[in-house]
Design a protein around this motif. Structure first.
Motif, PDB file in Angstrom:
ATOM      1  N   GLY A 351     -53.014 -62.869 -16.828  1.00  0.00           N
ATOM      2  CA  GLY A 351     -53.745 -62.583 -15.589  1.00  0.00           C
ATOM      3  C   GLY A 351     -55.249 -62.553 -15.802  1.00  0.00           C
ATOM      4  N   PHE A 352     -55.678 -61.818 -16.745  1.00  0.00           N
ATOM      5  CA  PHE A 352     -57.045 -61.640 -17.222  1.00  0.00           C
ATOM      6  C   PHE A 352     -58.109 -61.610 -16.121  1.00  0.00           C
ATOM      7  CE2 PHE A 352     -60.624 -61.891 -20.124  1.00  0.00           C
ATOM      8  CZ  PHE A 352     -60.190 -61.040 -21.111  1.00  0.00           C
ATOM      9  N   THR A 353     -58.927 -62.683 -15.973  1.00  0.00           N
ATOM     10  CA  THR A 353     -60.136 -62.600 -15.149  1.00  0.00           C
ATOM     11  C   THR A 353     -59.877 -62.049 -13.755  1.00  0.00           C
ATOM     12  OG1 THR A 353     -61.071 -64.491 -16.347  1.00  0.00           O
ATOM     13  CG2 THR A 353     -62.116 -63.886 -14.277  1.00  0.00           C
ATOM     14  N   VAL A 354     -59.008 -62.715 -12.979  1.00  0.00           N
ATOM     15  CA  VAL A 354     -58.792 -62.300 -11.589  1.00  0.00           C
ATOM     16  C   VAL A 354     -58.033 -60.973 -11.530  1.00  0.00           C
ATOM     17  CG1 VAL A 354     -57.850 -62.986  -9.352  1.00  0.00           C
ATOM     18  CG2 VAL A 354     -58.849 -64.709 -10.856  1.00  0.00           C
ATOM     19  N   SER A 355     -57.105 -60.753 -12.455  1.00  0.00           N
ATOM     20  CA  SER A 355     -56.390 -59.470 -12.478  1.00  0.00           C
ATOM     21  C   SER A 355     -57.338 -58.312 -12.794  1.00  0.00           C
ATOM     22  CB  SER A 355     -55.259 -59.510 -13.507  1.00  0.00           C
ATOM     23  OG  SER A 355     -54.217 -60.349 -13.087  1.00  0.00           O
ATOM     24  N   LYS A 372     -56.318 -51.896 -16.194  1.00  0.00           N
ATOM     25  CA  LYS A 372     -56.952 -52.958 -16.980  1.00  0.00           C
ATOM     26  C   LYS A 372     -56.380 -53.018 -18.400  1.00  0.00           C
ATOM     27  CE  LYS A 372     -61.346 -52.008 -15.837  1.00  0.00           C
ATOM     28  NZ  LYS A 372     -62.817 -52.211 -15.757  1.00  0.00           N
ATOM     29  N   THR A 373     -56.031 -51.857 -18.945  1.00  0.00           N
ATOM     30  CA  THR A 373     -55.352 -51.852 -20.251  1.00  0.00           C
ATOM     31  C   THR A 373     -54.027 -52.595 -20.152  1.00  0.00           C
ATOM     32  OG1 THR A 373     -56.337 -49.706 -20.820  1.00  0.00           O
ATOM     33  CG2 THR A 373     -54.421 -50.398 -22.097  1.00  0.00           C
ATOM     34  N   ALA A 374     -53.297 -52.355 -19.067  1.00  0.00           N
ATOM     35  CA  ALA A 374     -52.030 -53.062 -18.847  1.00  0.00           C
ATOM     36  C   ALA A 374     -52.253 -54.564 -18.710  1.00  0.00           C
ATOM     37  CB  ALA A 374     -51.338 -52.511 -17.596  1.00  0.00           C
ATOM     38  N   VAL A 375     -53.314 -54.966 -18.012  1.00  0.00           N
ATOM     39  CA  VAL A 375     -53.632 -56.392 -17.863  1.00  0.00           C
ATOM     40  C   VAL A 375     -53.912 -57.023 -19.221  1.00  0.00           C
ATOM     41  CG1 VAL A 375     -55.333 -58.028 -16.970  1.00  0.00           C
ATOM     42  CG2 VAL A 375     -54.476 -56.210 -15.494  1.00  0.00           C
ATOM     43  N   LEU A 376     -54.693 -56.338 -20.048  1.00  0.00           N
ATOM     44  CA  LEU A 376     -55.028 -56.880 -21.372  1.00  0.00           C
ATOM     45  C   LEU A 376     -53.784 -56.999 -22.250  1.00  0.00           C
ATOM     46  CD1 LEU A 376     -58.381 -55.006 -22.137  1.00  0.00           C
ATOM     47  CD2 LEU A 376     -58.071 -57.349 -21.353  1.00  0.00           C
ATOM     48  N   LEU A 377     -52.938 -55.963 -22.236  1.00  0.00           N
ATOM     49  CA  LEU A 377     -51.709 -56.011 -23.040  1.00  0.00           C
ATOM     50  C   LEU A 377     -50.789 -57.131 -22.553  1.00  0.00           C
ATOM     51  CD1 LEU A 377     -50.877 -52.203 -23.371  1.00  0.00           C
ATOM     52  CD2 LEU A 377     -51.665 -53.735 -25.185  1.00  0.00           C
ATOM     53  N   ALA A 378     -50.634 -57.241 -21.246  1.00  0.00           N
ATOM     54  CA  ALA A 378     -49.765 -58.280 -20.688  1.00  0.00           C
ATOM     55  C   ALA A 378     -50.310 -59.668 -20.994  1.00  0.00           C
ATOM     56  CB  ALA A 378     -49.638 -58.088 -19.168  1.00  0.00           C
ATOM     57  N   SER A 379     -51.624 -59.848 -20.870  1.00  0.00           N
ATOM     58  CA  SER A 379     -52.228 -61.153 -21.134  1.00  0.00           C
ATOM     59  C   SER A 379     -52.085 -61.535 -22.600  1.00  0.00           C
ATOM     60  CB  SER A 379     -53.712 -61.138 -20.732  1.00  0.00           C
ATOM     61  OG  SER A 379     -53.861 -60.894 -19.348  1.00  0.00           O
ATOM     62  N   ALA A 380     -52.243 -60.540 -23.487  1.00  0.00           N
ATOM     63  CA  ALA A 380     -52.079 -60.810 -24.924  1.00  0.00           C
ATOM     64  C   ALA A 380     -50.641 -61.204 -25.232  1.00  0.00           C
ATOM     65  CB  ALA A 380     -52.480 -59.575 -25.728  1.00  0.00           C
ATOM     66  N   PHE A 381     -49.681 -60.461 -24.674  1.00  0.00           N
ATOM     67  CA  PHE A 381     -48.270 -60.779 -24.931  1.00  0.00           C
ATOM     68  C   PHE A 381     -47.915 -62.146 -24.362  1.00  0.00           C
ATOM     69  CE2 PHE A 381     -43.857 -60.975 -23.595  1.00  0.00           C
ATOM     70  CZ  PHE A 381     -43.190 -60.637 -24.760  1.00  0.00           C
ATOM     71  N   ALA A 382     -48.344 -62.419 -23.113  1.00  0.00           N
ATOM     72  CA  ALA A 382     -48.000 -63.691 -22.466  1.00  0.00           C
ATOM     73  C   ALA A 382     -48.599 -64.869 -23.209  1.00  0.00           C
ATOM     74  CB  ALA A 382     -48.477 -63.674 -21.013  1.00  0.00           C
TER      75      ALA A 382
END
Length: 402
Positions: A351-355, A372-382
């Motif tokens: 998701g990163f930028t827009v998320s 935002k921590t959740a977004v970063l973790l999800a983006s790293a995993f994805a």
């Protein structure tokens, strides 16, 4: 016979550097680097300096233009990113993949599934939680630059149709995110400022129709549009999208390139090297410790964002694609198998930028930090999961070519 003139070494080096910035791999790496710097800085002994710089206010007091540096990055610099997204969307709709419904059907359906399923998952997990009334939109976005960068690095042997599919669904995804931003985050609507924005956009469209090309008119007009949209209470990035969608994409007889392509060619390096990384620098600087990580997995709202991006995006993208093909409403991209589409669907969770932008708009304080921590973790995993599957598929496609 005179020899052709050679450009000076400095000029050639600058041209090569700009060309390097235009590559998807470079944009993704710069974005990743900026996010890493933000995280290290915000979690170092210099974290007070980071927050002081981010929260320092600049600009005049009138027209709501006195903003923090972080807000200037979010509202100002990201307008350039969304302008280029608008150009890409207009090109795809008029002369690209989305101009033919048969070719557009699969990425459009996939993108819709990739927005609806994460939103429903988020609402199911965090329904009734304060802030979820707008935070459900956080996991609906896919980051174009990051996702295409991972694909460029790990999937070089995949058919070109795979990149076209990912780009097309990301463009449609961005359009959905733009609509959500406009609907959910418009506050204190100013009718006079909105009228000024409409007039400025109409003038821009008329100048495009009249084939006017001078930047001395377009740059001030773009700034007026941005200020008017911002003052109207609509998120200022919408100005960038609107201007992009009004830019001409078909070249005239004797014209080498249409304005949309010329502008994208010139501005994309600035977006990749300045606008998006600076936004990431001030958006991704969040405190991460054992307590915050525990909170992400035990608090409903950040958990909803995490699962929405990691699980919802994958299920929504791949499930909608499978349903569309099964119903014969769409066809798979040529040369691309279901395992390839599964890998691309995993990348949808980046998701990163827009998320991060929607997290800032929808929430505040600790809730925003956790989201935002959740977004970063999800983006790293994805990105890691997608890269792992893409590397496997890359070997398969490479062996076929041999």
């Amino acid at each position: 016979m005179s020899r052709p003139r050679r450009s000076p070494p400095v000029q050639r080096a600058a041209a090569e550097f700009v060309r390097f910035l235009r590559t998807e791999t470079t944009g993704g790496l710069i974005l990743l680097g900026a996010a890493a710097i933000a995280l290290i800085w915000a979690n170092s002994p210099l974290d007070d300096a980071y927050r002081t710089i981010r929260d320092f206010h600049l600009g005049p007091d009138f027209l709501h233009l006195r903003l923090s540096i972080g807000d200037w990055a979010k509202d100002g610099l990201l307008a350039l990113f969304f302008f280029i997204a608008g150009l890409e969307l207009k090109r795809e709709l008029v002369i690209g993949e989305l101009s033919h419904w048969k070719r557009a059907a699969l990425p459009v359906v996939a993108a819709l599934g990739g927005m609806v399923v994460p939103a429903l998952l988020a609402l199911a997990i965090a329904g009734g939680t304060p802030g979820i009334d707008r935070a459900w939109a956080i996991p609906t976005a896919t980051d174009i630059a990051f996702a295409l960068g991972v694909l460029a690095i790990t999937g070089s042997n995949l058919p070109s149709s795979a990149r076209v599919f990912l780009l097309s669904l990301a463009v449609v995804d961005d359009l959905g995110a733009i609509v959500l931003i406009a609907v959910l985050f418009t506050t204190g609507f100013n009718l006079i400022a909105a009228a000024v924005a409409v007039v400025a956009l109409a003038l821009y469209a008329w100048l495009q129709h009249r084939r006017v090309r001078t930047a001395w008119i377009y740059v001030p007009l773009a700034l007026i549009t941005w200020v008017a949209v911002h003052s109207a209470g609509v998120h200022a990035t919408i100005a960038g999208v609107a201007l992009g969608l009004l830019t001409r994409v078909r070249s005239d007889p004797g014209e080498e390139h249409a304005p949309a392509l010329r502008l994208e060619h010139r501005l994309q390096p600035w977006s990749a090297a300045v606008a998006v990384p600076v936004f990431a620098l001030f958006a991704a600087g969040i405190k991460i410790d054992a307590h915050s990580l525990t909170e992400v997995f035990t608090t409903a709202l950040p958990l909803a964002v995490l699962i929405g991006l990691v699980v919802g995006k994958f299920v929504g993208l791949l499930g909608a694609s499978a349903l569309a093909v099964k119903l014969r409403f769409a066809e798979r991209p040529r040369g691309t198998g279901w395992r390839d589409l599964a890998a691309l669907s995993l990348l949808g969770g980046v998701g990163f930028t827009v998320s991060l932008l929607i997290s800032d708009l929808a929430l505040s304080g600790e809730e925003s930090e956790l989201a935002k921590t959740a977004v970063l973790l999800a983006s790293a995993f994805a990105s890691l999961a997608g890269a792992a599957v893409l590397l496997r598929r890359n070997k398969v496609h490479g062996a076929r070519e041999d």
